[in-house]
Design an enzyme around this catalytic site. Sequence first.
Site, PDB file in Angstrom:
ATOM      1  N   ASP A 107       0.656  -1.319  -0.195  1.00 57.24           N
ATOM      2  CA  ASP A 107      -0.193  -0.189  -0.115  1.00 57.24           C
ATOM      3  C   ASP A 107       0.691   1.524  -0.106  1.00 57.24           C
ATOM      4  OD1 ASP A 107      -2.529   1.851   1.258  1.00 57.24           O
ATOM      5  OD2 ASP A 107      -3.286  -0.254   0.786  1.00 57.24           O
ATOM      6  N   HIS A 140      -3.317   6.073   3.684  1.00 53.75           N
ATOM      7  CA  HIS A 140      -4.536   4.953   3.557  1.00 53.75           C
ATOM      8  C   HIS A 140      -3.651   3.660   3.884  1.00 53.75           C
ATOM      9  CE1 HIS A 140      -5.730   2.521   0.210  1.00 53.75           C
ATOM     10  NE2 HIS A 140      -6.976   2.707   0.994  1.00 53.75           N
ATOM     11  N   SER A 291     -11.295  -0.850  -0.155  1.00 56.98           N
ATOM     12  CA  SER A 291     -10.066  -1.022  -0.334  1.00 56.98           C
ATOM     13  C   SER A 291     -10.360  -1.304   1.776  1.00 56.98           C
ATOM     14  CB  SER A 291      -9.663   0.338   0.442  1.00 56.98           C
ATOM     15  OG  SER A 291      -9.194   0.425  -1.142  1.00 56.98           O
TER      16      SER A 291
END
Length: 337
Positions: A107, A140, A291
Site C-alpha cells: 500500500d 491509506h 479498501s
Amino acid sequence: MELESVGAALIRPGQVLIDRSAMSAAARWTQAVSEADGVCVVHLAPGADPCEVTAELRDRGLRASPNHVLRGQPLFFGGPASRPFPAEPVPFKHRRSRSGVVIGLLDTGVAKHPWWSGSEWYARLAPEQADAAEGAQAGHGTFLAGLLARGAPGAALCVERVLDGDGLTDEATVVRALHRMRERPPHVLNLSFGCHTFDDRPPPLLTDAIRALDDTVTVACAGNTASDRPFWPAALPYVVGVAAVDATLRRRAPYSGHGTWVDACAPGDWLTSSYLDTTGFSGYATWSGTSFATALVAGVIADGAADEPVRDVAARLLESEEAEQIPDLGVLVRGNL
C-alpha cells in the site's frame, strides 16, 4: 505518474510488460527494456501502441500486458465520504506476535502510531516503507494497518510501499513486489487497490505473480466503481474479492463494485482506524471504501489462521452452508472490530 485512458482502463503510455520468453518476439517494437524481479518492462518505439502490441504477442501464446495503472480504493466518487475525516482516539492495545501469522500489506506504507509502538514488526520496518506524507491517499496504508491489527491481534505485518501519496502505482511495481515476497510469503496478503484492464481479461503477469504465492490467501478490493465490470486482481478466481455493504449489512454500499466474481463483502462505510498525526488529525480518522472492507475480511482470515491452516480458514469462511450470502456480493463477513 504519466498515464493514459484506454477503454476506461488506465495504462502507462508506451509500456508493455512481458516475461523473458517474449523478449525476442517483442524486439521489433522495442526501444529499451528494464528488467527486475521477474518482469520486463518494454519501452516501445514511437508509434507502437501498447494494446496492439499486447494483442499480437498474446496471439502468439506469449505472456504480455500493457503496464496498467492501479489505484487505491477509498471512496472518491460520491457516497458517504470522499476523504478521511478526523476521529476521536480509539483504545487498542497491540499484542506481541504469538500466533506466528503474517499479513502482507502492499500500500502507501505505514506511519508511526501508538497502536503498534513497541511491536516487533514495526521495529523491523525500513524507513522507505513509511507512509506517504502528502497526497489524496496519504495515510491509506496506516488506516489499513490499524484495521488489520485490530482484526487479527497478535499477527505481524509485512509492509511494502507500492502506492504513492495519491494512491497510484503500476502493474510492474506490484508484480515486482509480489515476486520479492516469494522468499518469505505471508499467510494473508491485503491488496486494497486494483484496476480495470483494457480488454477486461485478467492481466497475465499479475496473475502469475499472485498464483506463485501458493500458501498465501490473497484478499483484494472489488473497487469503488459501482459496476459489475471485473476489477483486477479481485476478480481472479483464486483471490478473495471483497465488496462493501452499507450500515444495514444487507445492501450494497452505493459505490461498491459487485458481480458474480465477488466472493465476500464487509462493512465499508464510516470505519474508524489509525491515521497520520498531521494537520487536522491526531492519529485517527473515519473513512469509507472497499479498501477498508477488504481489510476486515483479511483480518478475520488472519485471526483464524492462528489455529488452523490459512486456506482452510478461508474455505470455511466462504463455503460454509451456514454463511449468509448476498447476491453479487458473496458471503457477508462482519469483521472483528
